[in-house]
Structure formats: C-alpha cells, structure tokens
Design a protein around this motif. Structure first.
Motif, PDB file in Angstrom:
ATOM      1  N   ASP A   1       1.838   5.273  -2.039  1.00  0.00           N
ATOM      2  CA  ASP A   1       1.971   5.982  -3.306  1.00  0.00           C
ATOM      3  C   ASP A   1       3.291   5.589  -3.958  1.00  0.00           C
ATOM      4  O   ASP A   1       4.309   6.252  -3.796  1.00  0.00           O
ATOM      5  CB  ASP A   1       1.912   7.495  -3.059  1.00  0.00           C
TER       6      ASP A   1
ATOM      7  N   ASP B   1       0.855  -1.176   0.000  1.00  0.00           N
ATOM      8  CA  ASP B   1       0.000   0.000   0.000  1.00  0.00           C
ATOM      9  C   ASP B   1       0.896   1.232   0.000  1.00  0.00           C
ATOM     10  O   ASP B   1       2.020   1.196   0.483  1.00  0.00           O
ATOM     11  CB  ASP B   1      -0.894   0.019   1.241  1.00  0.00           C
TER      12      ASP B   1
ATOM     13  N   ARG C   1       6.084   5.326  -6.554  1.00  0.00           N
ATOM     14  CA  ARG C   1       6.580   6.103  -7.688  1.00  0.00           C
ATOM     15  C   ARG C   1       7.281   5.154  -8.669  1.00  0.00           C
ATOM     16  O   ARG C   1       8.272   4.505  -8.303  1.00  0.00           O
ATOM     17  CB  ARG C   1       7.563   7.187  -7.219  1.00  0.00           C
TER      18      ARG C   1
END
Length: 275
Positions: free
Chosen positions: A193, A191, A195
């Motif tokens: 964000d 889990d 990149r």
C-alpha cells in the motif's frame, strides 16, 4: 620608479602578440601603464608581465575573457582560487566527455576493439504495480534525472517498509528522442500500500511486448551503439510499433560505483510475435 617596456618588447616578454595586447587593452583586460596622447604608443610596466603571463595561461585553458577579468581584478584570494578551481573542474568534466567520445568512436571504426554485439530477445512484459516519478525533461538531462529519481523512489520505499519486487526501470516517450524533450517515467516495481509522497505516486506499468538487448557499462559509453543495433534489428524484422522505449536498470549506481559493472536492458516496443 617601475621600468616600462614598449609594446613590442612587452609582447616578447609576455608571449602575447601585439594584436592580442591591443585587443586586451580595448576590452579593459590588460591596460597599458602609459599611452602617449599624441602617438597612441603603448608602454607597459614590467610588473605587468606576471599578470600577462597568467592571462596567457588561462586562455590556453580556454577560460573566457570575462571570467579572466573577474579573476585578475579581485583582491579576494579565496574567490580567486574558487574561480580557478571551478574552471579546472569544468575542464576535467569536458576532458572526461572527450575521452568517452574518442573511445566510443574508436570502437565504432575498429570493431576488433571489442564492440558489444547486441543479442536480442523478445519478451512479454506483464503489467506491474510500481512506485513512480514522472516529468517532462530534456534528453541531455536523462542520466542525472533518472538516477536522482531512482534514489528518491528507493528511499521512500525503505521509509514505508515496502520491498522492491524487481529492478527499477524507465519509460521514455518518443518525443524525448525525436524532439529532444518529452515525458519520462522512472519506476520501481513493488507490492504494498504505497502512500503517495512528494513526486512519488503509485503506477501500474502497462503490459507490453518488447525486443530487448542488454548494454554493459556506463551510459556515457556505447549505449547508443546498442540502441543502434536494436533499431537495425527492428527494421530488419519489420516488427516495430509506435510506443515508448523502456530501460531496466539491472545493475546501476545504487548497486555499485563501478560504472563498468552496470547492466541496462533496453526494450523496444514490438507487436506480439508469439516468440
């Protein structure tokens, strides 16, 4: 002046038969010191005996003739030792593969030796966000490729301070098995964000229903035996559907160097049975 031997005596001294000596002469590997222009009789200097014995031993180790030629003509001791070391490493790897194959074959023909018996469960695998690497690869490169990809994924997640939410896995296309080349996707559930960096991209691993069996030990061992039992189970119950195979690496090279401790789940796609 160095003493010389007729080809028959040189054959006895070197343990290379006359036919072999003639062949080595033709290809330039071991050229006689003297060849009679009228009779074509070959004579060898006695100081060629050590070279002949080295060639014989290297051939006993299955070194190709062109590699032997490169080895005996070089005066660079470092290069000569490297050629020998490279060949010995090749033999050791070949021996390891042979030992693995022999052990696996004995397990197949001698069930009392403790072959794994697959315990199969049905599982609905939910859709899962993950970091992933994909490529089209050859089937013989699967083990090295997935291990490298898993290491890369875990390294990137650590850099981006994202924690895995489950064991890494892989999705292997049917073509990889049926044609020896196909798409493979290695993933680590996570889990956060993510990149995209280099080969690593975010991926939602799709939901699927699987018949799952566990393999314990190195992948060079009996993993095909578990695949076989799982395939037989699918056939017996007539529940298989077209779709990629999955593997989940519960314990692998990242967790332990002891391959006997590895645990791999193999998932075969099935239609939803409600079980």
């Amino acid at each position: 002046m160095t003493a010389s031997l007729a080809i028959g005596d040189f054959s006895r001294a070197s343990h290379l038969n006359i036919k072999t000596l003639r062949h080595y002469h033709r290809i330039g590997l071991l050229v006689p010191a003297h060849v009679d222009p009228d009779t074509a009789h070959r004579r060898y200097d006695t100081d060629q005996i050590p070279t002949a014995q080295v060639i014989r031993r290297l051939r006993m180790l299955d070194m190709p003739l062109d590699e032997i030629h490169r080895l005996i003509v070089t005066s660079d001791l470092t290069r000569r030792n490297r050629l020998i070391s490279d060949h010995l490493a090749h033999l050791e790897a070949q021996l390891a593969r042979t030992q693995d194959a022999v052990a696996s074959l004995r397990d197949l023909i001698e069930p009392s030796r403790g072959n794994q018996t697959a315990s199969v469960e049905h599982r609905r695998q939910p859709a899962t966000p993950a970091a992933a690497i994909s490529a089209v690869i050859d089937v013989e490169n699967v083990t090295g490729w997935y291990q490298g990809a898993l290491g890369e994924l875990h390294a990137l997640l650590a850099v981006q301070k994202i924690s895995p939410t489950g064991p890494g896995g892989a999705i292997y296309s049917t073509d990889l098995f049926t044609h020896g080349r196909g798409e493979a996707i290695v993933f680590v559930p996570c889990d956060g964000d993510l990149r995209p960096t280099g080969r690593v991209v975010p991926l939602t691993v799709p939901e699927t229903d699987l018949a799952v069996a566990e393999h314990r030990g190195p992948h060079s061992g009996e993993i095909d035996h578990i695949y076989g039992e799982l395939g037989a189970y699918i056939g017996d119950h007539a529940i298989g559907i077209d779709g990629p195979i999955r593997e989940y690496y519960l314990v692998g090279a990242l967790e332990t160097a002891d391959e006997n401790q590895w645990r791999t789940e193999i998932g075969w796609p099935i239609f939803h049975t409600g079980a």
